[in-house]
Design an enzyme around this catalytic site. Structure first.
Site: not given
Length: 557
Positions: A310, A372, A423
């Site tokens: 990321e 995301k 994440c």
């Protein structure tokens, strides 16, 4: 503080069982019939001090059960202690005990937020401790019911169900399951996911509490017959703890793929990890080009695909030609598809960005991508920005809000069908489940933990990857800008790892699997069932309590 509901009615009303208490008079001035509010509160604090101190102590113990400490047996002791400390208490007293337990727990668990500010640590810890406040009240309510250890375990699942979803999409950090990514409970994740692991841990802890309570009663009458309940509770706790050993965790591969994970590193940890523009991008490009040189020289095997973390591109490659060109050079040098992490400007909503994983082909350039789905509130977007930014100027350091994606991250990266999860999304059951359900044969966690490097947060997130591997029977590859990058086998064991703040490349052959686990097939059903049973037990306790009071009132008439 506790409400003081254990203060006798006689002391409050100025009566005794024999009738009104006469007031003593000295001259024309009568002494007050009731103690003052300050004295009552002081007396209440003295009575609750030991219980509150023990609750705080075991809250700290629960925090030490999680990474980076990994003292998982302490979670059983902590659950047992909370059960005992709330047993036989009123709901208000249980609520206070739950808060006294929860606040130090979250302060230990979330201390990595101190890089943002200790006020952030305290504020989030208080907010999360409120859920344990409700849990404490519920444990107290149900502690008088037959079979209370079972209801206690269901209530732990219900508390986590609520905390995983509320507010702003929830914050699942600190689930009991995440302390058990290398314990006898871990294989249970393959049957019912993280909720089943939490249930088993809470049930074992509550049974240990039942054992301790039964042993305490033996001090008055130590006959062998009275010891049977204690032995039964201990035996059941042991059986629940060891049940996971009997659960098979399939790991047989349907296929394999050779991957390389690039950890380019950052200039410095903390809030200003980005450094100068293009530095992080260049770090990952150089590490990839070095890998390409090693492959050409025969020092390394050529991978089928490469994974960057990321934010591995610190500039939007679609808006900044220098970022696009630098990534393209590195991808062409290695000659295989690379999964690149980048922040990309929203095409139509000014001020919004996508947090994306982009499949970058050496011939075709950037292609398919995953956005995301669950941006972090107050970290990646600011709710009520206009109002809060005036009060908390720190929010101005989040200049743009992340815009959520609307689909799962199943991407074809070279010969592999990978499920991209970005994440903190690894903490959310549904996102990972949906990704596997959509056909992911292995999972990739692209993450950037540079802000929290050296704080213990990367270890906590890696533990979640280990649990997800067992839960879904998939290899999990964690790619981090500054660490910890790792490869986790489907049985939850780490096979490769790059330490924090080290530039490096991990090359590994990972299994690709098509078989789904029972946890994948049942989905969220176990969590919903257990949570509903927990809530129904509270309702039952309320009904039983009211009936008991009604009978007492009729008996006194």
């Amino acid at each position: 503080m506790p409400s003081g509901s254990d203060t006798t009615e006689e002391a409050v009303s100025g009566t005794s069982p024999d009738g009104p208490v006469p007031s003593a008079e000295t001259g024309a001035t009568a002494a007050p019939a009731r103690p003052g509010r300050v004295r009552r509160l002081a007396a209440l604090a003295r009575r609750e001090a030991l219980r509150t101190g023990l609750a705080a102590l075991f809250g700290i113990a629960l925090g030490l059960a999680f990474p980076p400490y990994d003292l998982w047996p302490l979670s059983l002791a902590a659950v047992a202690a909370l059960s005992l400390l709330t047993r036989g208490r009123t709901a208000r007293q249980g609520a206070w005990t739950g808060f006294a337990f929860g606040l130090p727990f979250f302060l230990i668990l979330l201390k990595w937020l101190h890089v943002v500010g200790w006020d952030a640590v305290f504020g989030l810890s208080v907010a999360e401790a409120l859920f344990l406040t409700l849990l404490g009240a519920a444990l107290a309510l149900t502690s008088r019911l037959p079979g209370w250890p079972l209801w206690s375990a269901c209530l732990w699942v219900a508390e986590e169900w609520a905390r995983d979803r509320l507010p702003f999409g929830g914050f699942p950090w600190g689930r009991l399951a995440f302390a058990h990514t290398g314990s006898p409970f871990t294989p249970l994740a393959a049957l019912g996911g993280a909720p089943l692991v939490t249930f088993a841990v809470a049930l074992a802890g509550a049974l240990l509490a039942a054992c301790a309570a039964a042993l305490w009663q033996l001090r008055a009458n130590g006959s062998l017959r009275r010891a049977v309940p204690a032995l039964e509770a201990f035996g059941l706790a042991a059986a629940v703890t060891l049940a996971g050993v009997l659960v098979p965790v399939p790991t047989k591969a349907d296929d394999t793929v050779d991957i390389a994970v690039v950890q380019g590193n950052v200039q410095q940890p903390g809030m200003d990890f980005l450094g100068r523009p293009m530095m992080i991008t260049d770090n990952h490009a150089k590490a990839t080009e070095k890998l390409a040189a090693d492959v050409k020289a025969g020092r390394a095997k050529k991978p089928d695909l490469v994974i960057w973390p990321e934010n591995s591109s610190d500039l939007d490659p679609y808006q900044y030609p220098q970022a696009y060109d630098r990534i393209d050079e590195a991808v062409k040098a290695i000659g295989v598809p690379v999964l690149v992490g980048a922040l990309v400007d929203h095409p139509s909503k000014k001020g919004y960005v996508f947090n994306e994983g982009i499949v970058w082909d050496p011939k075709k350039g950037p292609g398919a991508s995953y956005t995301k789905q669950h941006p972090v509130p107050f970290g990646e977007y600011v709710p009520f920005r206009e109002q809060l930014s005036k009060v908390i100027t720190r929010f101005q350091r989040v200049p743009r809000d992340f815009y959520p994606g609307d689909h799962t991250g199943v991407l074809h990266v070279g010969p592999a069908r990978l499920g991209d999860v970005i994440c903190f999304e690894v903490a959310y059951d549904q996102i990972v489940h949906d990704t596997v359900d959509a056909g992911a044969r292995a999972l990739v966690i692209q993450t950037n933990n540079a802000t929290y490097g050296g704080s213990g947060q990367p270890e906590q997130q890696l533990a979640m990857s280990k649990l997800r591997a067992v839960e879904h029977g998939r290899a999990v590859v964690t790619a981090a800008t500054s660490g910890i990058s790792a490869v986790v086998a489907p049985d939850g064991k780490i096979t490769h790892r790059i330490p924090e703040f080290t530039r490096g490349v991990v090359s590994a052959r990972i299994p690709l699997r098509d078989e789904t686990s029972l946890a994948d097939r049942v989905g969220a059903a176990p969590e919903w069932v257990l949570a509903i049973v927990g809530l129904l037990s509270c309702a039952g306790a309320v009904v039983v309590g009211r009936r008991g009071r009604t009978k007492d009132e009729k008996g006194q008439q």
